[in-house]
Structures are given as C-alpha cells and as structure tokens.
Scaffold this motif. Sequence first.
Motif, PDB file in Angstrom:
ATOM      1  N   TYR A  83      -3.734  -5.501   2.467  1.00  0.00           N
ATOM      2  CA  TYR A  83      -3.656  -4.064   2.228  1.00  0.00           C
ATOM      3  C   TYR A  83      -3.359  -3.341   3.535  1.00  0.00           C
ATOM      4  CZ  TYR A  83      -4.932   0.259  -0.296  1.00  0.00           C
ATOM      5  OH  TYR A  83      -4.920   1.473  -0.930  1.00  0.00           O
ATOM      6  N   GLY A 130       0.814  -1.203   0.000  1.00  0.00           N
ATOM      7  CA  GLY A 130       0.000   0.000   0.000  1.00  0.00           C
ATOM      8  C   GLY A 130       0.848   1.253   0.000  1.00  0.00           C
ATOM      9  N   TYR A 134      -4.365   1.332  -4.803  1.00  0.00           N
ATOM     10  CA  TYR A 134      -2.966   1.694  -4.629  1.00  0.00           C
ATOM     11  C   TYR A 134      -2.351   2.157  -5.948  1.00  0.00           C
ATOM     12  CZ  TYR A 134       1.968   1.219  -3.208  1.00  0.00           C
ATOM     13  OH  TYR A 134       3.301   1.439  -2.944  1.00  0.00           O
TER      14      TYR A 134
END
Length: 323
Positions: A221, A175, A311
Amino acid sequence: MIIVTGGAGFIGSNIVKQLNNKGRNDILIVDDLTDGRKIRNIEMLDFADYIDYEEFDIAVEQNTFDCGPIEVVFHEGACADTMNYDGRYMMKNNYEGSKNLFHYCQERRVPFIYASSASTYGHGTNGFREDPVCEQALNPYAYSKLLFDRYVAKFRNHLQLQSQCVGLRYFNVFGPNETHKDKMASLVRQMYYKLMETGEITLFKGIDGYGDGEQTRDFIYVNDVVNVNFYFWEHPEISGVFNCGTGHAHTFNEFMKAVISFAGKGEIRYIDFPEVLKGKYQSYTQADTTKLLAAGYDKGFTPLEKAVHEYCALLRDNEGYVK
C-alpha cells in the motif's frame, strides 16, 4: 525546504500529503504536468512552490539551481512505463537526471532518498534480495533503475558518500492518486470500475506453471511506502539500497477477491495471456525484507484486504484521490 521530484505523481503526491499531515508545507514540487490530469493529485495539497522538471533538471545539471537550504530530497520523478522501449529517452530521463541530482545533493550534503524498483530483479530466478546476483533487467525502465543503483553503489562501496543516499526498490505499489497512470495503474484502480460496470474482473490465465490468476506479487500500500521513505529521512545515518515491499506474496486472485468482497458482488473471468508480455512478465515477486528490518524499520505493513478496502472506498467516494 523539502524537494519532492515527481511530486504530482502517484507516490510523490502521497509523500507531499503525508508531509502536510506532519505540518510541513515548505515543499518544492518538481514534475512535468504535460498530462494535466496530475493536477488533481496536488490541487488540495499545501506546498511552497512548483517547478517544471525540465527546467529543474537543466538548472541542477548546470549547478545554478538555488532554493535556499534543502533538508531532504525525495526523488520520485521518473518515466515508470515498463512498456516504453525508447531506451534513449529512458536513460536520459531516469538515469542521467538522477545522476545529476545525486551529485548536486552530495556536493551540498543533502540527504537523497530515491525510487528504485523491484523490476531490477527481472524474473526473480535468483531471489529478491539486494544482491547483484539477483539482478536482471527485462526492459529499458528496469535497466535505467538498475544502472543508477550500481552507479551510486560505486560511491558507497568506496566510502565516498558525503551524505545519506537511500534507494528504495518498490514492489507492486497501489493506492490513491494513480488515476493518470492508465494501464500502469494497479489492478485495484483498473478493475474496481470494471466490476461496478460489468459485474466481473478479468485476470490472465495461467503461465510459467501458475494456475489461472495464481501469479503472485508483493503488493504494498502506498501509505506504507511513504512510511518507509520517512523512516530513512528520520535516520540520516543510514545509506544503501533497500527493498520496499511487505515480504509476503499474494496471488492476483487474492488481490481481486478483496475488491469483490468490498463491492459485495462480482466474479473473476480469465483471459488469454498477451503475447506481447511473454518473456517480459514477472509471475512472482516477494521482497526479501531482511535488510530493511535489520536497518530498524518497525512500522509494519497494512494487511492486504484492509488496504484494498480503504482504497476502494476512495474510488467509490472520491474518484480514487486522497482526501
């Protein structure tokens, strides 16, 4: 005051960002800004103060650190380079420093939520559950994390904890705000720009019985990692070591095809597996989330493709930094 060690790093800066989103700015960031690129992670964040990690560590060790009442410590600071084989440095930085801060928090009854690692499971031969039978360290980084988990367990098992202590074994986190990690950054960060420049993504050829690009990892994430941290902060009655992964394994092919689908172009080319990584590489990880879910965590996890696309949009629009 809320303390976030490693607060200018990858996961730490995302914790600070989400604290800001909750309206909190009474935050002390502890970090080492020798790598000045990390400044970009925190320049738009709102926090009360910053202190260098070495100065902080000495003050904690000498029991002279004082910033007033502390609500919680999120301990994310560590050397996370799995290819760093300076065991002496790794143990001093990751193990001794963590012990000092653990005792500091225990003496003051401050909740202490710290970053462990799924690297403590080694090859995963015996599974990925929070059980000593599953543990194996393949490098000094993993050993430093594993030894601290075991150190804390001695207090927990003998009911000597004075306040909450939670260790989170992070699986493969990706991320925003990981630019400074270079070769240790996620493949999304590494391969998005390569794809934009060359039209291709490179993955390792098969090894350990896996096909080309078919090695699997539990990719999580960073927003979900922050949610897990905050869940335990909201439940100070819970202590222990918990896996922080989705419980689902995806192949590197799947991971990178999500990048290609965002870009709308590209292909995967397979390269020889590096000799230097043979015997030191996790070809498969998948968190056993039984204990995490039993502790009541119910916020779920972002679907892989959705997280990768979110992202990638930040990589395209904001150089991979949170807005």
